[in-house]
Scaffold this motif. Structure first.
Motif, PDB file in Angstrom:
ATOM      1  N   VAL A   1      16.054 -30.944  37.762  1.00 19.79           N
ATOM      2  CA  VAL A   1      14.655 -30.531  37.697  1.00 19.79           C
ATOM      3  C   VAL A   1      14.016 -31.025  36.397  1.00 19.79           C
ATOM      4  O   VAL A   1      12.865 -31.497  36.379  1.00 19.79           O
ATOM      5  CB  VAL A   1      14.531 -29.004  37.825  1.00 19.79           C
ATOM      6  CG1 VAL A   1      13.072 -28.567  37.736  1.00 19.79           C
ATOM      7  CG2 VAL A   1      15.139 -28.528  39.134  1.00 19.79           C
ATOM      8  N   ILE A   2      14.765 -30.919  35.305  1.00 19.37           N
ATOM      9  CA  ILE A   2      14.250 -31.418  34.021  1.00 19.37           C
ATOM     10  C   ILE A   2      13.935 -32.904  34.117  1.00 19.37           C
ATOM     11  O   ILE A   2      12.890 -33.377  33.648  1.00 19.37           O
ATOM     12  CB  ILE A   2      15.261 -31.152  32.894  1.00 19.37           C
ATOM     13  CG1 ILE A   2      15.347 -29.648  32.602  1.00 19.37           C
ATOM     14  CG2 ILE A   2      14.891 -31.916  31.627  1.00 19.37           C
ATOM     15  CD1 ILE A   2      16.395 -29.285  31.571  1.00 19.37           C
TER      16      ILE A   2
ATOM     17  N   ALA B   1      10.826 -33.458  36.117  1.00 20.79           N
ATOM     18  CA  ALA B   1       9.666 -33.017  35.342  1.00 20.79           C
ATOM     19  C   ALA B   1       9.313 -34.051  34.270  1.00 20.79           C
ATOM     20  O   ALA B   1       8.128 -34.326  34.011  1.00 20.79           O
ATOM     21  CB  ALA B   1       9.937 -31.662  34.709  1.00 20.79           C
TER      22      ALA B   1
ATOM     23  N   HIS C   1      16.699 -27.260  28.791  1.00 26.32           N
ATOM     24  CA  HIS C   1      17.663 -26.574  29.660  1.00 26.32           C
ATOM     25  C   HIS C   1      17.987 -25.230  29.011  1.00 26.32           C
ATOM     26  O   HIS C   1      18.359 -25.173  27.835  1.00 26.32           O
ATOM     27  CB  HIS C   1      18.921 -27.419  29.819  1.00 26.32           C
ATOM     28  CG  HIS C   1      19.800 -26.988  30.958  1.00 26.32           C
ATOM     29  ND1 HIS C   1      20.427 -25.764  30.991  1.00 26.32           N
ATOM     30  CD2 HIS C   1      20.149 -27.630  32.103  1.00 26.32           C
ATOM     31  CE1 HIS C   1      21.128 -25.662  32.116  1.00 26.32           C
ATOM     32  NE2 HIS C   1      20.975 -26.785  32.802  1.00 26.32           N
TER      33      HIS C   1
ATOM     34  N   LEU D   1      10.816 -30.054  27.336  1.00 27.78           N
ATOM     35  CA  LEU D   1      11.457 -29.563  28.558  1.00 27.78           C
ATOM     36  C   LEU D   1      12.907 -29.248  28.204  1.00 27.78           C
ATOM     37  O   LEU D   1      13.697 -30.153  27.921  1.00 27.78           O
ATOM     38  CB  LEU D   1      11.388 -30.625  29.661  1.00 27.78           C
ATOM     39  CG  LEU D   1       9.997 -31.229  29.909  1.00 27.78           C
ATOM     40  CD1 LEU D   1      10.081 -32.334  30.954  1.00 27.78           C
ATOM     41  CD2 LEU D   1       9.008 -30.156  30.334  1.00 27.78           C
TER      42      LEU D   1
ATOM     43  N   ARG E   1      11.272 -24.056  29.941  1.00 24.10           N
ATOM     44  CA  ARG E   1      12.716 -23.987  30.187  1.00 24.10           C
ATOM     45  C   ARG E   1      13.021 -24.104  31.682  1.00 24.10           C
ATOM     46  O   ARG E   1      12.309 -23.538  32.510  1.00 24.10           O
ATOM     47  CB  ARG E   1      13.295 -22.692  29.618  1.00 24.10           C
ATOM     48  CG  ARG E   1      13.227 -22.646  28.097  1.00 24.10           C
ATOM     49  CD  ARG E   1      13.745 -21.326  27.543  1.00 24.10           C
ATOM     50  NE  ARG E   1      13.750 -21.353  26.079  1.00 24.10           N
ATOM     51  CZ  ARG E   1      12.705 -21.080  25.331  1.00 24.10           C
ATOM     52  NH1 ARG E   1      11.554 -20.734  25.902  1.00 24.10           N
ATOM     53  NH2 ARG E   1      12.785 -21.150  24.016  1.00 24.10           N
ATOM     54  N   TYR E   2      14.105 -24.825  31.979  1.00 24.20           N
ATOM     55  CA  TYR E   2      14.552 -25.026  33.352  1.00 24.20           C
ATOM     56  C   TYR E   2      16.047 -24.715  33.442  1.00 24.20           C
ATOM     57  O   TYR E   2      16.753 -24.699  32.434  1.00 24.20           O
ATOM     58  CB  TYR E   2      14.320 -26.472  33.793  1.00 24.20           C
ATOM     59  CG  TYR E   2      12.874 -26.906  33.816  1.00 24.20           C
ATOM     60  CD1 TYR E   2      12.115 -26.793  34.972  1.00 24.20           C
ATOM     61  CD2 TYR E   2      12.276 -27.439  32.676  1.00 24.20           C
ATOM     62  CE1 TYR E   2      10.785 -27.205  35.002  1.00 24.20           C
ATOM     63  CE2 TYR E   2      10.952 -27.851  32.692  1.00 24.20           C
ATOM     64  CZ  TYR E   2      10.217 -27.728  33.858  1.00 24.20           C
ATOM     65  OH  TYR E   2       8.910 -28.135  33.878  1.00 24.20           O
TER      66      TYR E   2
END
Length: 304
Positions: free
Chosen positions: A227-228, A231, A195, A193, A221-222
């Motif tokens: 949010v990461i 997740a 950024h 995950l 990708r976030y």
């Protein structure tokens, strides 16, 4: 002077007081930034306004008449009061101008917002306006910006805050499903995950742990660390995140840092400000508080 007539101009009062002190319209002209003729006209206009002769004129210069000597201290007091009034207005205008603080959302969520009420209570006269986005049409730049990156920033003063200590984190359930991590190289079987603004984290991680050229099984990708983090807690993959931003999840056990894997990144969270921002009233107090709070936060999350 007739009752109800407006008071004399500050220019006339300044010319009168300067001539009284120097005894010459020529010398006074240079000091008050007027021509000698203009100074003489101001004196004559003031005498007409008051209905009294203020100076005895002779080849040796100008001397105050009795009326001039009576009027001088009042003119000087009026000039002093006008100067003080202008200063007070300037101070008020400076205080009234808010300090614009632009910051990445995660720095507000995980660090600043819960601490800021203490500063606001201690400094009620300092107006701080927050934003985490400045549009292309924004007419004024922020005075202070808190963002991830690494120096130098041209024409900006920079102070390190926190965030260089990056940890590999994952949900305990995910590690169990994937058979755990027994060595750093096992990360290659995981979904990463990432950024989208921190693509160098993977390169820094693999370089630190002797895995140059390694690639994860999959990358998602976030755009936000919040949010990461969610997740990762949900078991969607492993993440490389500044340890300070997941300190709560590590303490609670929602996330773990397997094998204590991580690295010291070249990037971190920095505070930058424009040199002209130093003129903002209250900025020095805010800056000192931010740096002290950041140092405390960094120490706590490193050892916590």
């Amino acid at each position: 002077m007739a009752a109800g007539r407006p008071p004399p101009s500050s220019t006339a009062l300044r010319a009168f007081a300067t001539v009284a002190r120097l005894g010459s319209t020529a010398r006074a002209a240079a000091e008050v930034n007027l021509t000698q003729s203009a100074v003489s006209k101001q004196i004559l206009a003031l005498e007409h306004h008051l209905g009294a002769i203020l100076f005895d004129r002779s080849p040796l210069g100008l001397r105050l008449t009795e009326a001039g000597a009576i009027y001088l201290p009042y003119a000087e007091a009026a000039l002093e009061q006008m100067g003080r009034g202008a200063m007070r207005l300037a101070e008020r205008a400076a205080i009234a101008q808010p300090i614009r603080l632009h910051l990445v959302a995660v720095a507000g969520e995980r660090w600043l917002m819960e601490r800021f009420p203490a500063f606001a209570q201690a400094h009620p006269g300092i107006d701080v306006q927050f934003t985490n986005y400045v549009s292309e049409s924004e007419s004024e730049e922020p005075d202070i910006e808190i963002a991830h990156g690494s120096p130098p920033w041209p024409d900006r003063e920079a102070h390190y805050l926190f965030g260089r200590d990056v940890a590999l984190v994952a949900a305990p359930g995910l590690l169990k499903r994937m058979g755990g991590l027994r060595r750093a190289a096992d990360i290659q079987k995981m979904t990463l995950l990432q950024h989208f603004q921190m693509p160098t984290f993977w390169a820094e991680f693999t370089e630190t742990h002797g895995l140059r050229g390694a690639v994860p099984a999959h990358t998602v990708r976030y755009g936000y660390y919040s949010v990461i983090t969610r997740a990762a807690v949900a078991g969607l993959g492993v993440a490389l995140v500044p340890r300070c931003y997941v300190a709560e999840e590590l303490v609670s056990g929602a996330l773990v840092n397997p094998l204590d894997l991580g690295f010291a990144s070249a990037t971190g969270c920095w505070l930058t400000l424009r040199p002209q921002a130093r003129r903002r009233a209250g900025l020095d107090e805010l800056l000192a508080w931010l740096l002290a709070e950041a140092a405390s936060f960094d120490r706590a999350t490193r050892t916590g």
